[in-house]
Design a protein around this motif. Structure first.
Motif, PDB file in Angstrom:
ATOM      1  N   SER A 144       0.798  -1.193  -0.165  1.00 51.47           N
ATOM      2  CA  SER A 144      -0.053   0.040   0.220  1.00 51.47           C
ATOM      3  C   SER A 144       0.800   1.248   0.051  1.00 51.47           C
ATOM      4  N   HIS A 145       1.133   1.824  -1.057  1.00 51.36           N
ATOM      5  CA  HIS A 145       2.065   3.163  -1.225  1.00 51.36           C
ATOM      6  C   HIS A 145       1.465   4.314  -0.513  1.00 51.36           C
ATOM      7  N   GLU A 146       2.284   5.040   0.007  1.00 50.61           N
ATOM      8  CA  GLU A 146       1.942   6.076   1.052  1.00 50.61           C
ATOM      9  C   GLU A 146       1.166   7.111   0.062  1.00 50.61           C
ATOM     10  N   ALA A 147       0.058   7.635   0.575  1.00 54.91           N
ATOM     11  CA  ALA A 147      -0.703   8.652   0.074  1.00 54.91           C
ATOM     12  C   ALA A 147       0.401   9.892  -0.302  1.00 54.91           C
ATOM     13  N   LEU A 148       0.013  10.535  -1.711  1.00 56.13           N
ATOM     14  CA  LEU A 148       0.719  11.452  -2.254  1.00 56.13           C
ATOM     15  C   LEU A 148      -0.272  12.687  -2.262  1.00 56.13           C
ATOM     16  N   GLY A 149       0.117  14.287  -2.356  1.00 55.22           N
ATOM     17  CA  GLY A 149      -0.550  15.130  -2.296  1.00 55.22           C
ATOM     18  C   GLY A 149      -0.017  16.368  -2.596  1.00 55.22           C
ATOM     19  N   ARG A 150      -0.878  17.478  -3.234  1.00 57.21           N
ATOM     20  CA  ARG A 150      -0.325  18.654  -3.460  1.00 57.21           C
ATOM     21  C   ARG A 150      -1.267  19.622  -3.439  1.00 57.21           C
ATOM     22  N   THR A 151      -0.964  20.617  -2.544  1.00 57.02           N
ATOM     23  CA  THR A 151      -2.024  21.925  -2.613  1.00 57.02           C
ATOM     24  C   THR A 151      -1.495  23.350  -3.144  1.00 57.02           C
ATOM     25  N   THR A 152      -2.327  23.844  -3.875  1.00 53.51           N
ATOM     26  CA  THR A 152      -1.708  24.819  -4.547  1.00 53.51           C
ATOM     27  C   THR A 152      -2.678  26.290  -4.402  1.00 53.51           C
ATOM     28  N   GLU A 153      -2.076  27.295  -3.837  1.00 53.50           N
ATOM     29  CA  GLU A 153      -3.016  28.485  -3.451  1.00 53.50           C
ATOM     30  C   GLU A 153      -2.573  29.639  -4.425  1.00 53.50           C
ATOM     31  N   THR A 154      -3.494  30.404  -4.905  1.00 56.63           N
ATOM     32  CA  THR A 154      -3.018  31.541  -5.753  1.00 56.63           C
ATOM     33  C   THR A 154      -4.077  32.603  -5.446  1.00 56.63           C
ATOM     34  N   LEU A 155      -3.156  33.941  -5.987  1.00 57.70           N
ATOM     35  CA  LEU A 155      -3.999  35.065  -5.656  1.00 57.70           C
ATOM     36  C   LEU A 155      -3.546  36.009  -6.703  1.00 57.70           C
ATOM     37  N   THR A 156      -4.674  36.728  -7.366  1.00 56.47           N
ATOM     38  CA  THR A 156      -4.129  37.308  -8.608  1.00 56.47           C
ATOM     39  C   THR A 156      -4.801  38.767  -8.180  1.00 56.47           C
ATOM     40  N   VAL A 157      -4.227  39.848  -8.776  1.00 49.69           N
ATOM     41  CA  VAL A 157      -4.707  41.293  -8.307  1.00 49.69           C
ATOM     42  C   VAL A 157      -4.512  41.918  -9.793  1.00 49.69           C
ATOM     43  N   GLU A 158      -5.587  42.456 -10.555  1.00 46.67           N
ATOM     44  CA  GLU A 158      -5.634  43.098 -11.585  1.00 46.67           C
ATOM     45  C   GLU A 158      -6.046  44.565 -11.504  1.00 46.67           C
ATOM     46  N   THR A 159      -5.703  45.592 -12.131  1.00 41.58           N
ATOM     47  CA  THR A 159      -5.997  46.839 -12.103  1.00 41.58           C
ATOM     48  C   THR A 159      -6.324  47.595 -13.370  1.00 41.58           C
ATOM     49  N   PRO A 160      -7.175  47.142 -14.151  1.00 45.48           N
ATOM     50  CA  PRO A 160      -7.292  47.872 -15.604  1.00 45.48           C
ATOM     51  C   PRO A 160      -7.804  49.126 -15.570  1.00 45.48           C
ATOM     52  N   LEU A 161      -6.932  49.923 -16.066  1.00 48.04           N
ATOM     53  CA  LEU A 161      -7.214  51.464 -16.141  1.00 48.04           C
ATOM     54  C   LEU A 161      -7.547  51.902 -17.784  1.00 48.04           C
TER      55      LEU A 161
END
Length: 191
Positions: A81-98
């Motif tokens: 039984s293989h050890e469980a693998l995992g990945r967490t990804t967090e993103t934050l995007t800021v846009e300021t269209p002028l």
């Protein structure tokens, strides 16, 4: 989900994906090693976006994302039984269209934070910019450029035992991208 909040354009997207696969090659006919594997992968995520108009010429947009991809596998042939693998990804995007008359300038700052089990975390802050200029006679000029990061997708990380072996050690792809283009639209003609 798109809530109606005064002065805001907001929406939320959530997802949950689960995949169960079995791969049986006890005679090692494919050359991947004799195995009888049952694999379970999941993907769970949430993305929130909000745009607020500060003035007729300036807006601020925020997009936040959180996702978790994981794998668990059992090899009945080897009794492992293989050890469980995992990945967490967090993103934050800021846009300021002028908007300045016919010119739109859209600076973007995108940040990514990736955590793998048993590995050092990856943090990336990537600036980007987009320009759009409307000209007379239906001509539109566009240009975009910036730095990007692309984390490996779950199939690249964990594989698909029927046709692909994953590599949990894959690093995100990084690069610079730019493009320039023009569009010309013919005026609408009444029949």
């Amino acid at each position: 989900f798109e809530p109606n909040i005064s002065g805001h354009q907001a929406h939320a997207v959530g997802w949950w994906l689960a995949r169960n696969e079995s791969f049986s090659d006890p005679w090692n006919e494919l050359g991947l090693g004799a195995q009888d594997v049952k694999q379970h992968t999941t993907g769970l995520g949430l993305r929130l976006h909000d745009t607020y108009s500060v003035s007729p010429s300036l807006a601020v947009s925020l997009t936040a994302g959180l996702s978790r991809d994981s794998l668990s596998a059992d090899d009945a042939l080897g009794g492992l039984s293989h050890e469980a693998l995992g990945r967490t990804t967090e993103t934050l995007t800021v846009e300021t269209p002028l908007r300045i008359k016919g010119l739109i300038i859209n600076p973007i700052l995108h940040s990514t934070f990736i955590q793998h089990q048993g590995r050092a975390a990856v943090t990336s802050i990537d600036p980007r910019i987009g320009l759009r200029q409307a000209l007379p006679a239906g001509v539109l000029l566009r240009a975009n450029g910036g730095r990007y990061i692309r984390p490996p997708d779950p199939t690249e990380l964990f594989g698909d035992r029927g046709s692909m072996i994953g590599n949990p050690e894959l690093e995100p792809e990084r690069g610079w991208q730019w493009d320039v283009g023009a569009r010309w639209r013919l005026p609408d003609q009444a029949p």
